[in-house]
Design a protein around this motif. Structure first.
Motif, mmCIF file in Angstrom:
data_model
loop_
_atom_site.group_PDB
_atom_site.id
_atom_site.type_symbol
_atom_site.label_atom_id
_atom_site.label_comp_id
_atom_site.label_asym_id
_atom_site.label_seq_id
_atom_site.Cartn_x
_atom_site.Cartn_y
_atom_site.Cartn_z
ATOM 1 N N GLU A 231 52.170 10.473 111.137
ATOM 2 C CA GLU A 231 53.315 10.254 110.261
ATOM 3 C C GLU A 231 53.432 11.262 109.131
ATOM 4 N N GLU A 232 52.339 11.932 108.796
ATOM 5 C CA GLU A 232 52.358 12.821 107.641
ATOM 6 C C GLU A 232 51.974 14.242 108.030
ATOM 7 N N THR A 233 52.577 14.723 109.105
ATOM 8 C CA THR A 233 52.297 16.083 109.556
ATOM 9 C C THR A 233 52.705 17.084 108.483
ATOM 10 N N PRO A 234 51.793 17.934 108.012
ATOM 11 C CA PRO A 234 52.126 18.886 106.950
ATOM 12 C C PRO A 234 53.006 20.016 107.459
ATOM 13 N N GLY A 235 53.623 20.705 106.501
ATOM 14 C CA GLY A 235 54.445 21.857 106.869
ATOM 15 C C GLY A 235 55.765 21.446 107.475
ATOM 16 N N GLY A 236 56.282 22.282 108.357
ATOM 17 C CA GLY A 236 57.569 21.999 108.977
ATOM 18 C C GLY A 236 58.671 22.825 108.356
ATOM 19 N N VAL A 237 59.868 22.651 108.885
ATOM 20 C CA VAL A 237 61.041 23.411 108.440
ATOM 21 C C VAL A 237 62.014 22.462 107.754
ATOM 22 N N GLU A 238 62.399 22.782 106.530
ATOM 23 C CA GLU A 238 63.379 21.975 105.810
ATOM 24 C C GLU A 238 64.775 22.304 106.325
ATOM 25 N N VAL A 239 65.453 21.281 106.814
ATOM 26 C CA VAL A 239 66.784 21.459 107.386
ATOM 27 C C VAL A 239 67.771 20.607 106.598
ATOM 28 N N THR A 240 68.821 21.250 106.103
ATOM 29 C CA THR A 240 69.879 20.543 105.383
ATOM 30 C C THR A 240 71.076 20.378 106.309
ATOM 31 N N VAL A 241 71.587 19.166 106.370
ATOM 32 C CA VAL A 241 72.714 18.883 107.264
ATOM 33 C C VAL A 241 73.784 18.100 106.504
ATOM 34 N N THR A 255 66.912 9.540 113.170
ATOM 35 C CA THR A 255 66.130 10.619 112.556
ATOM 36 C C THR A 255 65.212 10.116 111.445
ATOM 37 N N ALA A 256 64.962 8.816 111.400
ATOM 38 C CA ALA A 256 64.199 8.226 110.281
ATOM 39 C C ALA A 256 62.856 8.914 110.058
ATOM 40 N N ASP A 269 83.127 10.019 100.272
ATOM 41 C CA ASP A 269 83.482 11.259 100.951
ATOM 42 C C ASP A 269 83.327 11.099 102.460
ATOM 43 N N GLU A 270 84.064 11.944 103.196
ATOM 44 C CA GLU A 270 83.976 11.886 104.662
ATOM 45 C C GLU A 270 82.617 12.364 105.155
ATOM 46 N N TRP A 271 82.008 13.349 104.435
ATOM 47 C CA TRP A 271 80.723 13.915 104.835
ATOM 48 C C TRP A 271 79.644 13.545 103.824
ATOM 49 N N VAL A 272 78.406 13.346 104.321
ATOM 50 C CA VAL A 272 77.250 13.008 103.491
ATOM 51 C C VAL A 272 76.152 14.024 103.771
ATOM 52 N N THR A 273 75.491 14.510 102.722
ATOM 53 C CA THR A 273 74.428 15.497 102.885
ATOM 54 C C THR A 273 73.072 14.799 103.057
ATOM 55 N N ALA A 274 72.260 15.329 103.972
ATOM 56 C CA ALA A 274 70.918 14.793 104.208
ATOM 57 C C ALA A 274 69.952 15.948 104.420
ATOM 58 N N ARG A 275 68.674 15.687 104.188
ATOM 59 C CA ARG A 275 67.642 16.714 104.380
ATOM 60 C C ARG A 275 66.556 16.181 105.301
ATOM 61 N N LEU A 276 66.166 17.024 106.257
ATOM 62 C CA LEU A 276 65.157 16.666 107.247
ATOM 63 C C LEU A 276 63.998 17.649 107.162
ATOM 64 N N ALA A 284 65.150 21.131 115.707
ATOM 65 C CA ALA A 284 66.458 20.722 115.184
ATOM 66 C C ALA A 284 67.504 20.601 116.281
ATOM 67 N N ARG A 285 67.190 21.062 117.504
ATOM 68 C CA ARG A 285 68.154 20.974 118.596
ATOM 69 C C ARG A 285 68.539 19.541 118.935
ATOM 70 N N GLN A 286 67.677 18.580 118.596
ATOM 71 C CA GLN A 286 68.013 17.187 118.885
ATOM 72 C C GLN A 286 69.281 16.756 118.161
ATOM 73 N N LEU A 287 69.673 17.481 117.106
ATOM 74 C CA LEU A 287 70.886 17.147 116.369
ATOM 75 C C LEU A 287 72.146 17.427 117.181
#
Length: 318
Positions: A231-241, A255-256, A269-276, A284-287
């Protein structure tokens, strides 16, 4: 065994009062004749039990007779009946044992607490299986259980996710864990903690060699360490959507495990910002499954990778 059946009859009568012989026979999966023989055996051993024949007859204990098993509080009894509803017993082959245990628990309860326990068993249901989890491979836990309880090493043939051929491992089991309807074997391999999904075990054999667990380490300790690794894998790529509001609930649900910041769902608003936090850019292709309901804003390499993936899919259908 007959002794277990006699105890079950005694506890059922103590809990229910008068019970028809055919109902006892149905519950204990024996003939009515066997029930009457068991009643005679109880009577011969000094238990004040008698049978009354006729339309409203049945088998009953003499008024006031009770076995001396008491002490559970109302809250303790509720907790036990909720625990019994969690569904792990069938996979472990303990359904029959559970029924017998609950009869003993019900008989052990002080009379004022029994109604609350009975209501709890009817009003609270715990289903640990996820929605729409799809078909799963049958899991045989018998050999794994044998090794766990006999404190013996295990020889596994195990197929990892994404691989076609299984690997062979010799492991030292700590125990079995059921999480969200999936069973895991928690074990050491070469002195290090490992997690094995039971439905990926192709074969298992209990060895004669005794288990070699690390001194002072228990199942709960190893599970907690492994859980944190997952559950707490370090690192990764910050993706803003940005996510269309009508797709937000589904997006958060799917994507929880990747969400690093919960989106604000109070705005109009019609769009909401989230960070993964994704394990890699490619993850990120799963998006793409959200089609035009989700747009990746950053980083640029994630947008480029998604565009390349979308073009490859388009080419397949041209």
């Amino acid at each position: 065994m007959k002794s277990d059946r006699l105890l079950s009859i005694l506890l059922l009568l103590q809990t229910r009062g008068r019970v028809p012989a055919h109902e006892l026979a149905q519950r204990l999966e024996v003939s009515v004749r066997t029930i009457y023989r068991d009643v005679e055996a109880l009577s011969a051993s000094g238990v004040p039990v008698y049978a009354e024949r006729g339309r409203h007859g049945g088998i009953e204990l003499l008024a006031g007779f009770r076995t001396d098993v008491t002490g559970l509080t109302a809250d303790e009894s509720r907790a036990l009946f909720i625990l019994a509803a969690q569904g792990a017993h069938a996979a472990l082959g303990l359904d029959a044992a559970l029924g017998s245990a609950l009869r003993k628990v019900m008989a052990a309860l002080p009379a004022p607490h029994r109604p609350a326990a009975e209501v709890t068993s009817r009003r609270i249901l715990v289903d640990a299986t996820r929605w729409k989890s799809g078909p799963r491979r049958a899991v045989d836990l018998e050999t794994l259980q044998d090794a766990v309880f006999a404190d013996r090493r295990l020889r596994l043939r195990y197929r990892h996710s994404g691989e076609r051929e299984p690997h062979t491992y010799t492991v030292d089991p700590y125990g079995l864990v059921a999480k969200a309807g999936i069973w895991y074997l928690v074990a050491d391999r070469r002195g290090g903690p490992r997690l094995f999904r039971a439905d990926r075990v192709r074969s298992a054999r209990v060895l004669d060699a005794p288990v070699r667990r690390r001194p002072g380490v228990e199942l709960a300790d190893v599970w907690e360490a492994l859980r944190q690794q997952v559950e707490e894998t370090p690192g990764g790529v910050e993706v803003t959507v940005r996510v269309r509001r009508e797709r937000l609930d589904m997006f958060v649900r799917i994507t929880a495990s990747l969400l690093s910041e919960l989106p604000d769902d109070a705005a109009e608003d019609e769009w909401v910002t989230a960070r993964l936090t994704c394990p890699s850019v490619r993850a990120a292709r799963q998006l793409l499954a959200f089609a035009d309901g989700v747009e990746v804003l950053a980083p640029p390499e994630a947008r480029a990778d998604l565009l390349a993936a979308a073009r490859s899919v388009t080419e397949l259908y041209q």
